[in-house]
Design a protein around this motif. Structure first.
Motif, PDB file in Angstrom:
ATOM      1  N   GLY A   1       0.815  -1.211   0.000  1.00 43.17           N
ATOM      2  CA  GLY A   1       0.000   0.000   0.000  1.00 43.17           C
ATOM      3  C   GLY A   1       0.845   1.257   0.000  1.00 43.17           C
ATOM      4  O   GLY A   1       0.582   2.198  -0.746  1.00 43.17           O
TER       5      GLY A   1
ATOM      6  N   TYR B   1      -5.090   7.489   3.435  1.00 44.96           N
ATOM      7  CA  TYR B   1      -4.657   6.132   3.092  1.00 44.96           C
ATOM      8  C   TYR B   1      -3.451   5.739   3.945  1.00 44.96           C
ATOM      9  O   TYR B   1      -3.396   4.644   4.518  1.00 44.96           O
TER      10      TYR B   1
ATOM     11  N   THR C   1      -7.670   0.230   1.860  1.00 45.38           N
ATOM     12  CA  THR C   1      -7.135   0.179   3.225  1.00 45.38           C
ATOM     13  C   THR C   1      -8.189   0.399   4.294  1.00 45.38           C
ATOM     14  O   THR C   1      -7.940   0.093   5.454  1.00 45.38           O
TER      15      THR C   1
END
Length: 437
Positions: free
Chosen positions: A10, A125, A190
């Motif tokens: 991520g 995020y 996420t």
């Protein structure tokens, strides 16, 4: 605890998205004076003011729509909002590349401002997959993306600008579309359903979002520091290319090179110094250190009457890049996972206010002190003014933001019926990805 491989993936992908976005923004900076002069027929002082109006409309749209985007990301997740923002940014650059009048540029800026680009949602995020021990370090990725993007973007823009002032806009549109394609196939979500909350219109506007932040003790003072810090920082996109062209006679390529060196310095500090400084000094002292060097940098640019001095200031004050990550981490620690998007939307609105006010102030100051009627010619006046705002930021942070911050109350989250199975799994420890833990 989050799966480490998921976190790394991520962080890597959101870094790539930010990196390509920053290149797309920075690639047009070196050609902006020439492009506006060609499009409007104005001289450099008048073109600087025209550029200020474009920044204003972009910032105004961000101010109005950033809380909406942040709240949408809290309800539907980060991934779809990021993808929509990146695609809209590609459309904006294509419109600017094809513009036949100054007013067409406003259409592109309106779209870019409404989309909010990707910075606020990208910050949320990162907050999703961070904890107190690594949050400042992870937020440093934003600075690395900015630094490396601004290192490569202006240089690339300067080279493409030699082919024509519109060419960098086409390049920015292509990069944004590539960014979108990468996100579609690779970007994970996420914010799981257990941490999402009901969308509320009363919170999805600038006043509502800022009002909501009052529920978290101490964050108002952090917001004021951000306001003064970002107001001062808006001097760089507003007048850097104009000051460089007027004061030093730099070409597009030379302007791009100076911004590239500036970006490299910031990226190196974020990558190699920040991870060591925060554990030793803590977030609070690191922020003070960064704010101090930012102030010294602004003073240095104001007094740099020869081009080589700009590079000396960049090198001497590179530690200014330490300010932003700990400030973001301090702010993020005040709110629960379900409100990170709302927080970033509120901060984006604060930043947008500064980019509404800042370009007008700084471009007007540049135009006044370099125009034919100026009683005193001083091209560094915008930077001198910025240093005053930074002194104010240091004072507020030092006097009002405590070293041991108190985390705000956890917000009550509205749970939908179809979310109950996910929550039950989380309670049994069956979910491996629990943002915010």
């Amino acid at each position: 605890m989050l799966d480490e491989r998921f976190v790394r993936r991520g962080l890597f992908l959101v870094f790539i998205i930010l990196f390509l976005d920053i290149i797309g923004i920075a690639i047009i900076v070196p050609v902006l004076p020439t492009y506006l002069e060609e499009l409007t027929g104005a001289n450099v002082s008048e073109a600087a003011i025209d550029g200020g109006w474009l920044l204003l409309v972009y910032a105004a749209m961000q101010f109005l729509f950033a809380p909406l985007i942040g709240n949408l990301s809290d309800r539907f997740g980060r991934r779809p909002i990021l993808l929509a923002s990146v695609l809209t940014f590609a459309l904006d650059n294509l419109i600017c590349a094809l513009a036949t009048s100054y007013w067409m540029l406003f259409i592109g800026r309106v779209l870019a401002g409404i989309s909010g680009a990707s910075f606020g949602t990208a910050s949320a995020y990162i907050a999703d997959i961070s904890h107190d021990g690594n949050r400042a370090k992870n937020f440093g990725l934003i600075g690395i993306a900015f630094g490396s993007g601004f290192a490569l973007g202006p240089v690339l823009g300067g080279l493409l600008g030699e082919l024509g002032p519109r060419v960098p806009f086409y390049g920015a549109a292509a990069l944004s579309f590539l960014n979108f394609v990468l996100g579609v196939f690779l970007l994970p979500e996420t914010l799981d359903r257990a941490h999402r909350r009901r969308f509320e219109w009363k919170r999805a506007n600038p006043l509502g979002a800022l009002k909501q932040m009052r529920n978290y003790p101490g964050i108002g003072w952090v917001g004021l520091v951000f306001f003064l810090f970002w107001l001062a920082h808006s001097v760089y996109p507003a007048v850097w290319s104009f000051v460089s062209s007027y004061r030093y006679g730099w070409s597009e390529g030379q302007i791009g090179l100076s911004l590239g060196v500036f970006g490299i310095g910031g990226a190196l500090v974020m990558a190699f110094i920040l991870p060591h400084v925060v554990p030793k000094l803590g977030e609070w002292r690191t922020a003070v250190l960064g704010l101090t060097f930012t102030t010294l940098g602004a003073i240095g640019y104001a007094t740099a009457w020869q081009g080589w001095m700009v590079y000396a200031v960049i090198i001497a004050t590179a530690l200014e890049s330490l300010a932003d990550p700990p400030l973001r981490s301090i702010a993020a620690a005040h709110v629960p996972p379900s409100a990170q998007g709302e927080l970033q939307g509120a901060l984006t609105s604060i930043g947008s206010i500064t980019t509404i006010i800042g370009p007008l102030i700084f471009t007007q100051a540049f135009g006044y002190f370099t125009g034919p009627s100026a009683s005193v010619t001083f091209a560094g006046a915008p930077y001198a003014l910025a240093s005053c705002f930074l002194v104010g930021a240091i004072l507020v942070f030092f006097l009002k933001v405590p070293k041991n911050r108190a985390v705000g109350p956890q917000e009550e989250v509205t749970i939908e019926p179809d979310e109950i199975p996910a929550i039950e799994k989380a309670a049994r420890g069956e979910l491996t990805r629990m943002p915010g833990n």
